[in-house]
Design a protein around this motif. Structure first.
Motif, PDB file in Angstrom:
ATOM      1  N   GLN A 139      73.644 -49.292   7.323  1.00 28.95           N
ATOM      2  CA  GLN A 139      73.779 -48.005   6.654  1.00 28.95           C
ATOM      3  C   GLN A 139      75.073 -47.963   5.859  1.00 28.95           C
ATOM      4  OE1 GLN A 139      73.481 -45.036   9.750  1.00 28.95           O
ATOM      5  NE2 GLN A 139      71.242 -45.236   9.910  1.00 28.95           N
ATOM      6  N   TYR A 140      75.027 -47.205   4.789  1.00 29.40           N
ATOM      7  CA  TYR A 140      76.184 -47.083   3.903  1.00 29.40           C
ATOM      8  C   TYR A 140      76.168 -45.705   3.268  1.00 29.40           C
ATOM      9  CZ  TYR A 140      72.376 -48.407   0.785  1.00 29.40           C
ATOM     10  OH  TYR A 140      71.162 -48.473   0.145  1.00 29.40           O
ATOM     11  N   THR A 141      77.328 -45.277   2.819  1.00 26.26           N
ATOM     12  CA  THR A 141      77.452 -44.004   2.117  1.00 26.26           C
ATOM     13  C   THR A 141      77.978 -44.266   0.715  1.00 26.26           C
ATOM     14  OG1 THR A 141      79.691 -43.650   2.957  1.00 26.26           O
ATOM     15  CG2 THR A 141      77.887 -42.703   4.236  1.00 26.26           C
ATOM     16  N   TYR A 142      77.615 -43.386  -0.192  1.00 25.13           N
ATOM     17  CA  TYR A 142      78.077 -43.484  -1.574  1.00 25.13           C
ATOM     18  C   TYR A 142      78.035 -42.094  -2.199  1.00 25.13           C
ATOM     19  CZ  TYR A 142      73.024 -43.467  -2.442  1.00 25.13           C
ATOM     20  OH  TYR A 142      71.694 -43.144  -2.462  1.00 25.13           O
ATOM     21  N   MET A 184      80.386 -47.542  -6.212  1.00 21.66           N
ATOM     22  CA  MET A 184      80.926 -48.186  -5.023  1.00 21.66           C
ATOM     23  C   MET A 184      80.684 -47.299  -3.811  1.00 21.66           C
ATOM     24  SD  MET A 184      81.889 -51.062  -6.034  1.00 21.66           S
ATOM     25  CE  MET A 184      82.600 -51.612  -4.468  1.00 21.66           C
ATOM     26  N   GLY A 185      80.276 -47.929  -2.702  1.00 21.17           N
ATOM     27  CA  GLY A 185      80.048 -47.213  -1.458  1.00 21.17           C
ATOM     28  C   GLY A 185      80.774 -47.890  -0.320  1.00 21.17           C
ATOM     29  N   THR A 186      80.499 -47.426   0.909  1.00 20.24           N
ATOM     30  CA  THR A 186      81.170 -47.946   2.092  1.00 20.24           C
ATOM     31  C   THR A 186      80.159 -48.183   3.194  1.00 20.24           C
ATOM     32  OG1 THR A 186      83.148 -46.652   1.536  1.00 20.24           O
ATOM     33  CG2 THR A 186      82.999 -47.521   3.779  1.00 20.24           C
ATOM     34  N   PHE A 205      75.700 -39.372  -0.445  1.00 21.97           N
ATOM     35  CA  PHE A 205      74.394 -39.791   0.039  1.00 21.97           C
ATOM     36  C   PHE A 205      74.568 -40.919   1.039  1.00 21.97           C
ATOM     37  CE2 PHE A 205      73.784 -38.152  -4.237  1.00 21.97           C
ATOM     38  CZ  PHE A 205      72.725 -37.260  -4.065  1.00 21.97           C
ATOM     39  N   GLN A 206      73.565 -41.053   1.901  1.00 19.52           N
ATOM     40  CA  GLN A 206      73.552 -42.133   2.875  1.00 19.52           C
ATOM     41  C   GLN A 206      72.292 -42.971   2.660  1.00 19.52           C
ATOM     42  OE1 GLN A 206      74.232 -40.990   6.913  1.00 19.52           O
ATOM     43  NE2 GLN A 206      73.693 -42.975   7.761  1.00 19.52           N
ATOM     44  N   VAL A 262      81.676 -53.032   9.010  1.00 14.63           N
ATOM     45  CA  VAL A 262      81.869 -51.584   8.919  1.00 14.63           C
ATOM     46  C   VAL A 262      83.206 -51.277   8.229  1.00 14.63           C
ATOM     47  CG1 VAL A 262      82.141 -49.441  10.229  1.00 14.63           C
ATOM     48  CG2 VAL A 262      80.464 -51.144  10.954  1.00 14.63           C
ATOM     49  N   GLY A 263      83.172 -50.383   7.249  1.00  8.81           N
ATOM     50  CA  GLY A 263      84.356 -49.992   6.492  1.00  8.81           C
ATOM     51  C   GLY A 263      84.557 -50.779   5.219  1.00  8.81           C
TER      52      GLY A 263
END
Length: 337
Positions: A56-59, A44-46, A66-67, A91-92
């Motif tokens: 763009q997302y981060t996980y 799961m990422g954001t 990582f992005q 976003v979020g």
């Protein structure tokens, strides 16, 4: 002259071929990545950024953050903001991220093969087949083995295959034509991002069309419709229903006066001249010679068929118009020491 013409044609088509190969290399790379992405694990990422052309997302994988910015593997050069316009990508918002095992910095939000990639591959299939067939025919035209008369025995009679169309070539032509029609039809009805099952079904129909065309042409060849048939017991020669003949014409050997090599110069609608070399039979009592087979710009093949018929029919071989075609040279086996 033949080699020079082929060389000039290759130089003219080189830029087009380079661009096509480059594009299709990227297309095949995208397909392989999409196919491989079906094995990706997920976390799961954001969502961190959503713009008109960016997402763009981060996980986190094994304690490392990582992005990523890949919505999916795609052959498109620009992004598709409509794909992430929904509220689930604001976003979020949490999002499931699929990352490449062993290379966790490479990720996508949508895994698997996309219909767009398969449809583009289907659309370029006719071009690929045309280039392959053209290259095959060009190489074959330079081989000395092409000069030989293709003869085989069937039911006690001698058959001479006069057509150059093989079941493989007909199958490739059928598959290419079907692929073009199906690509246009699927794209027009369902769009470029057609569902994968529909595109896979189109691929299946294209392959089936190629197989049917191959088997259909093989069945026609098996009937002997495109063969010159010599019956030595009955001393007859049967001409196929081509070159203005609506049905086969059977001729007694004794009625054949001579076998001729004829050259005919034709002018196209654009004004260019072409030479056609023809193998013809002069028959007693006939007002005109019967055409057996003709080749454009290839005197050697026509001459060798004339020579073969003269010898087989027992005519005077002192009138041979060209040296006999050389027999294929057997390849020497490499000896390992």
């Amino acid at each position: 002259m033949r080699s020079l013409n082929l060389g000039c044609l290759a130089l003219m088509l080189a830029p087009f071929a380079f661009g096509l190969v480059t594009f299709e290399a990227g297309l095949l790379r995208s397909f392989s990545l999409e196919l491989y992405s079906t094995t990706y694990p997920s976390v799961m990422g954001t969502i961190t950024t959503r713009g008109v052309e960016t997402l763009q997302y981060t996980y986190e994988v094994e304690g490392r953050t990582f992005q990523g910015n890949n919505y999916q593997y795609s052959v498109r050069t620009s992004s598709d903001p409509a794909a992430w316009a929904g509220p689930e990508f604001r976003v979020g918002s949490p999002v499931r991220v699929f990352y490449r095992y062993g290379s966790p910095w490479e990720s996508v939000l949508v895994k698997g093969v996309q219909g767009r990639t398969l449809l583009l591959l289907l659309g370029f299939t006719p071009v690929n087949l045309a280039l392959f067939v053209g290259l095959f025919l060009a190489v074959r035209s330079m081989r000395k083995s092409r000069l030989g008369v293709r003869v085989f025995e069937r039911n006690g009679r001698t058959h001479v295959r006069l057509t150059d169309k093989t079941p493989l070539l007909m199958g490739l032509a059928g598959a290419g034509a079907a692929a073009l029609v199906l690509c246009i039809a699927v794209g027009a009805v369902m769009g470029l991002d057609a569902p994968v099952p529909a595109v896979v079904m189109a691929w299946g129909f294209a392959v089936a069309a190629g197989v049917v065309a191959d088997r259909w042409w093989q069945a026609r060849l098996d009937t002997g419709l495109h063969d010159l048939i010599l019956d030595e017991q009955a001393r007859t020669l049967s001409l196929p229903a081509t070159h203005g003949r609506s049905t086969r014409r059977d001729v007694e050997w004794s009625a054949i006066k001579s076998v001729l090599l004829d050259k005919e110069t034709r002018r196209s609608s654009k004004g260019s001249l072409s030479e056609n070399f023809r193998c013809m039979l002069r028959i007693n009592g006939a007002g005109r010679a019967e055409l057996v087979r003709e080749w454009q710009g290839d005197a050697d093949r026509a001459a060798n068929l004339v020579n073969w018929l003269q010898a087989r029919l027992g005519l005077d071989e002192s009138t041979l118009v060209a040296p006999r075609a050389p027999a294929p040279v057997a390849k020497k086996k490499k000896v390992r020491y």
